[in-house]
Design a protein around this motif. Sequence first.
Motif, PDB file in Angstrom:
ATOM      1  N   ALA A 224       0.810  -1.205   0.000  1.00  0.00           N
ATOM      2  CA  ALA A 224       0.000   0.000   0.000  1.00  0.00           C
ATOM      3  C   ALA A 224       0.843   1.254   0.000  1.00  0.00           C
ATOM      4  CB  ALA A 224      -0.924  -0.007   1.218  1.00  0.00           C
ATOM      5  N   ASN A 298     -16.855 -13.297  -2.879  1.00  0.00           N
ATOM      6  CA  ASN A 298     -15.862 -13.834  -3.804  1.00  0.00           C
ATOM      7  C   ASN A 298     -14.524 -13.203  -3.495  1.00  0.00           C
ATOM      8  OD1 ASN A 298     -17.602 -15.368  -5.344  1.00  0.00           O
ATOM      9  ND2 ASN A 298     -18.146 -13.664  -6.655  1.00  0.00           N
ATOM     10  N   PRO A 302      -5.285 -12.755  -8.156  1.00  0.00           N
ATOM     11  CA  PRO A 302      -4.563 -12.901  -9.414  1.00  0.00           C
ATOM     12  C   PRO A 302      -3.074 -13.029  -9.173  1.00  0.00           C
ATOM     13  CG  PRO A 302      -5.215 -10.633  -9.096  1.00  0.00           C
ATOM     14  CD  PRO A 302      -5.826 -11.415  -7.982  1.00  0.00           C
TER      15      PRO A 302
ATOM     16  N   TYR B 345     -11.976   1.087   0.131  1.00  0.00           N
ATOM     17  CA  TYR B 345     -10.662   0.673   0.612  1.00  0.00           C
ATOM     18  C   TYR B 345     -10.655   0.710   2.136  1.00  0.00           C
ATOM     19  CZ  TYR B 345      -5.665   0.787   1.531  1.00  0.00           C
ATOM     20  OH  TYR B 345      -4.403   0.510   2.004  1.00  0.00           O
ATOM     21  N   SER B 372      -5.302  -4.185   2.568  1.00  0.00           N
ATOM     22  CA  SER B 372      -3.849  -4.178   2.437  1.00  0.00           C
ATOM     23  C   SER B 372      -3.218  -4.646   3.727  1.00  0.00           C
ATOM     24  CB  SER B 372      -3.354  -2.783   2.095  1.00  0.00           C
ATOM     25  OG  SER B 372      -3.370  -1.980   3.239  1.00  0.00           O
ATOM     26  N   ARG B 373      -2.054  -5.241   3.610  1.00  0.00           N
ATOM     27  CA  ARG B 373      -1.275  -5.607   4.773  1.00  0.00           C
ATOM     28  C   ARG B 373      -0.635  -4.368   5.338  1.00  0.00           C
ATOM     29  NH1 ARG B 373       3.050  -8.583   4.946  1.00  0.00           N
ATOM     30  NH2 ARG B 373       2.585  -9.045   7.085  1.00  0.00           N
ATOM     31  N   TYR B 394     -13.656  -9.455  -2.402  1.00  0.00           N
ATOM     32  CA  TYR B 394     -12.529  -9.050  -1.560  1.00  0.00           C
ATOM     33  C   TYR B 394     -11.229  -9.267  -2.312  1.00  0.00           C
ATOM     34  CZ  TYR B 394      -9.324  -9.246   2.441  1.00  0.00           C
ATOM     35  OH  TYR B 394      -8.302  -9.047   3.327  1.00  0.00           O
ATOM     36  N   VAL B 395     -10.393  -8.249  -2.386  1.00  0.00           N
ATOM     37  CA  VAL B 395      -9.078  -8.401  -3.012  1.00  0.00           C
ATOM     38  C   VAL B 395      -8.043  -7.668  -2.178  1.00  0.00           C
ATOM     39  CG1 VAL B 395      -9.763  -8.684  -5.418  1.00  0.00           C
ATOM     40  CG2 VAL B 395      -9.534  -6.412  -4.479  1.00  0.00           C
ATOM     41  N   LEU B 396      -6.802  -8.018  -2.410  1.00  0.00           N
ATOM     42  CA  LEU B 396      -5.712  -7.259  -1.821  1.00  0.00           C
ATOM     43  C   LEU B 396      -5.326  -6.139  -2.778  1.00  0.00           C
ATOM     44  CD1 LEU B 396      -3.328  -9.909  -0.287  1.00  0.00           C
ATOM     45  CD2 LEU B 396      -4.781  -8.286   0.877  1.00  0.00           C
ATOM     46  N   ILE B 397      -4.616  -5.160  -2.258  1.00  0.00           N
ATOM     47  CA  ILE B 397      -4.358  -3.964  -3.062  1.00  0.00           C
ATOM     48  C   ILE B 397      -3.478  -4.274  -4.269  1.00  0.00           C
ATOM     49  CG2 ILE B 397      -2.328  -3.185  -1.806  1.00  0.00           C
ATOM     50  CD1 ILE B 397      -3.504  -0.376  -2.029  1.00  0.00           C
ATOM     51  N   SER B 398      -2.709  -5.366  -4.225  1.00  0.00           N
ATOM     52  CA  SER B 398      -1.878  -5.654  -5.388  1.00  0.00           C
ATOM     53  C   SER B 398      -2.711  -6.152  -6.563  1.00  0.00           C
ATOM     54  CB  SER B 398      -0.806  -6.675  -5.025  1.00  0.00           C
ATOM     55  OG  SER B 398      -1.302  -7.584  -4.081  1.00  0.00           O
ATOM     56  N   ALA B 399      -3.952  -6.544  -6.310  1.00  0.00           N
ATOM     57  CA  ALA B 399      -4.812  -7.002  -7.395  1.00  0.00           C
ATOM     58  C   ALA B 399      -5.634  -5.875  -7.981  1.00  0.00           C
ATOM     59  CB  ALA B 399      -5.737  -8.108  -6.882  1.00  0.00           C
ATOM     60  N   SER B 401      -5.128  -3.549 -10.335  1.00  0.00           N
ATOM     61  CA  SER B 401      -5.237  -3.402 -11.788  1.00  0.00           C
ATOM     62  C   SER B 401      -6.096  -4.490 -12.383  1.00  0.00           C
ATOM     63  CB  SER B 401      -3.866  -3.471 -12.447  1.00  0.00           C
ATOM     64  OG  SER B 401      -2.909  -2.879 -11.663  1.00  0.00           O
ATOM     65  N   TYR B 402      -6.163  -5.601 -11.686  1.00  0.00           N
ATOM     66  CA  TYR B 402      -6.956  -6.709 -12.213  1.00  0.00           C
ATOM     67  C   TYR B 402      -8.433  -6.419 -12.049  1.00  0.00           C
ATOM     68  CZ  TYR B 402      -9.216 -11.273 -12.075  1.00  0.00           C
ATOM     69  OH  TYR B 402     -10.066 -12.316 -12.259  1.00  0.00           O
ATOM     70  N   ILE B 403      -8.813  -5.797 -10.942  1.00  0.00           N
ATOM     71  CA  ILE B 403     -10.218  -5.676 -10.611  1.00  0.00           C
ATOM     72  C   ILE B 403     -10.818  -4.364 -11.108  1.00  0.00           C
ATOM     73  CG2 ILE B 403     -10.116  -4.497  -8.377  1.00  0.00           C
ATOM     74  CD1 ILE B 403     -11.829  -7.768  -8.675  1.00  0.00           C
ATOM     75  N   GLY B 428      -2.077   3.839   1.038  1.00  0.00           N
ATOM     76  CA  GLY B 428      -2.685   3.025  -0.022  1.00  0.00           C
ATOM     77  C   GLY B 428      -3.796   3.760  -0.727  1.00  0.00           C
ATOM     78  N   GLN B 431      -2.650   5.353  -3.872  1.00  0.00           N
ATOM     79  CA  GLN B 431      -2.411   4.367  -4.907  1.00  0.00           C
ATOM     80  C   GLN B 431      -3.707   4.023  -5.615  1.00  0.00           C
ATOM     81  OE1 GLN B 431       0.580   1.870  -3.164  1.00  0.00           O
ATOM     82  NE2 GLN B 431      -0.274   0.210  -4.356  1.00  0.00           N
ATOM     83  N   VAL B 435      -4.462   4.604  -9.679  1.00  0.00           N
ATOM     84  CA  VAL B 435      -4.811   3.577 -10.655  1.00  0.00           C
ATOM     85  C   VAL B 435      -6.231   3.818 -11.176  1.00  0.00           C
ATOM     86  CG1 VAL B 435      -4.894   1.102 -11.051  1.00  0.00           C
ATOM     87  CG2 VAL B 435      -3.298   2.010  -9.427  1.00  0.00           C
TER      88      VAL B 435
END
Lengths: 342, 532
Positions: A224, A298, A302, B345, B372-373, B394-399, B401-403, B428, B431, B435
């Motif tokens: 982050a 969900n 990735p 977030y 985020s961690r 639910y996703v982590l912040i590194s994902a 661009s994917y989401i 974060g 960030q 993006v």
Amino acid sequence: MPGADKETELSERIEAFLSELKRCGSGAGSLRGSAETARETTSLLRRITAQARWSNAGDLMEIIRKEGRRMTAGQPSETTVGNMVRRVLKIIREEYARSRGSTEEADQQESLHKLLTSGGSSEDNFRQHFTHLKANVIEAINELLTELEGTTDNISMQALEHIHSNEVIMTIGRSRTVEAFLKDAARKRKFHVIVAECAPFCQGHEMATSLSKEDIETTVIPDAAIFAVMSRVNKVIIGTQTVLANGGLRAVNGTHTLALAAKHHSTPLIVCAPMFKLSPQVSDTPFTRFSEILSKVNAHCPVFDYVPPELITLFISNIGGNAPSYIYRLMSELYHPEDHEL
Amino acid sequence: NITDSDPDGRLTVTDKDVKLQEIALAKNEGKELTKEEKQRLRKEKKQHKKNKKDDKGPPEKEKEKEKASVPAPSKPATQSPAHKAPAPVHASESAAAAEKPAKSKAELRAERRARQDSERTSKQGKKEGGQQSASSKPKATPNELQPVVKRLPEHVQVDDPAALKKLAKKLERQQVPLRSDYGYKVSLFSHLHQYSRKSPPTLQISIPATVIHPSIVRLGLQYSQGIIAGSNARSVALLHTFKQVIQDYSTPPNEELSRDLVNKLSPYISFLSQCRPLSASMGNAIKYIKKEISNIPSQCKEEEAKGKLQACIDSYINEKIILASEAISKYAIEKISDGDVILVYGCSSLVNHILCKAFEKQRKFRVIVVDSRPRLEGREALRRLVKKGIRCTYVLISALSYILPEVSKVFLGAHALLANGYVMSRVGTSQIALVAKAYNVPVLVCCETYKFCERVQTDSFVSNELDDPDDLIVTRNGKSHLENWQTVKSLGLLNLVYDVTPPDFVDLVITDLGMIPCTSVPVVLRVKNVDQ
């Protein structure tokens, strides 16, 4: 019969290699670097060339293509396997052409010229038999193997040309190429490295401990904080899983964010990638793992990110530094266009 | 008030020793020093310093704290004129020097008190100079009509040994324990504190603590352990605790409630800022309370005054936090349409409230929670939203661009809005805004007006908070690579808490006053100050 024994031994080896690939992909086995995969693939292909039954180049190419398809199907995300197969196929074509006596130049003409002039293909279907073809091909594959062994060193040798003293360099995750690159530069220069840990697998932690053991000032930051600290970073140096044909990257997730942040601050983004990571694919389907935590939620995880070529400043490979716009030319030197689809 | 009995202040050796011993004993037992003891301590130290100065004789430039109208000619005989350089009368300058002017203390105090009274009466309804209440000493400089240059807060001056010494002295005087830094600090952040959660400041307080109110001790512990986290939660907890303190307060004889209560609150605030640096919302709340207290007329009876203060605090919480979030929800719900995919977030109480309200109003949307961690606050937000019945991913912040291609809007909470339009929020956030901008997704920030802050900042380095670095260590399959990071000399862990988002990434700010662009924050601040 000795021939049959050899064949069964060969197929056993192929099976072992395939299962190894599958296991690595699911994360159960030990994670191995792309360089090792490339080397093992190439030695396996050499063994196939030596031990399989074939009488002319066309047969050999068929066999290799078939095995190549099986291997890439076992682990689609590990593109190094496919790349090595295509390299070997190109080697076979070249050796065949050389044995036939036609010059190499004719085959490596400008692609546009080739389009216009080649009515029917000049090579027929590789059915001619040459006695020394096997030896030549195996020798060429040995050369390829030596090249593979030297890639990391070749890249690291260029480190001092790109890192000056008192720099702050940012990297993400763990790349053995970048690790060697930075360690080589650290022998002569003092600089500071910031490693983004790259959750959820946190490979950045290993990278940081390994770098700090060489007395490099390292800081670990959570993903982050990438944009927050980017304003103080002089260069971003990353590794990648694959280099795509348009100059883009398929790299560990979080790299796209890193690239965007670098672009915003006009920080150069340098990718250290050896040549065997170059892949003729262009489009990218993200490779993901799904899991259900709660019944109503969900979760996505990735593994890779796509980074477009506009965000990349420089590629450093074992043959030197290149701009992303030049990647397509390197592609045509490494692989034959007919082999792009195995 | 108690005046000095002995202007020369030279006690005999035995008296001095005995008195100092007594004072040390009282301090160790945690009893509050009486006013006499505190004064004696102060006098002793001053005498000691004066003697040292006479011996050394360095020319020191002393900054006077009075305005130009103070008559300067009467200098006492004890100080040789050579030591006094012409003191520039910079009443508005901050960074106070260590020495007090060497006039008779009684005269100075009487003058100052008279001036403060006259100023206060003339200043009813005028704008007050914005001084950081957290770092102001009890004998603060008199407020100026024009805005003062703010004193640099202590918590960004950790690399300055003079500032650290000053803080240590102040804390010792207030009998608040000093917390020490932990671990290797990354060189870019050597001007900030870095504490460890394993050593809370309450370790050094004797139990039962009689100097600091027990509910303040509890609050400080809750802050430092992260039990109460989040800008709104911290402010509300602080205000409730202050209500308790006011309830338990009783005016000592010969004191006025309006002055004494403010003095009583200062050590509490120092203690809380030792536990965890104060947030912008807490700073504004404290400023409000101090103003309310000092505006209590002197003829007001104690019970009546206390009741008034408690009502003030209740109305502050009600207006600025609860009603504000209702107003913001109303505006924000207009921006949510059916079929939206909303990205949030971390855990912002305001954004969660908005989403729950929108869901109640039968809007059809689904939410993507980015986490985020190492804090993983998104899991709390996820829990609350799923409990309400909202469909979540639910996703982590590194994902990210994917989401992001699926997302139609991004809703972000804020810790504070700075006067140059930058948004200070959990690390974060910038960030996510970056993006989202790259993918052309609108970014909406939701923030109550009481979090607006007059500071300006352009990057996340000069003023930030460093959290416990051990939080970054993760153990997977029983092994952790960073376990012994302290032993490796060149390895540092950086656990930032906040970052600033530039205003060009933010499309809209939703406040209780309406929907404004990011750059209109100073306008709102000006309007607010005129109102007050």
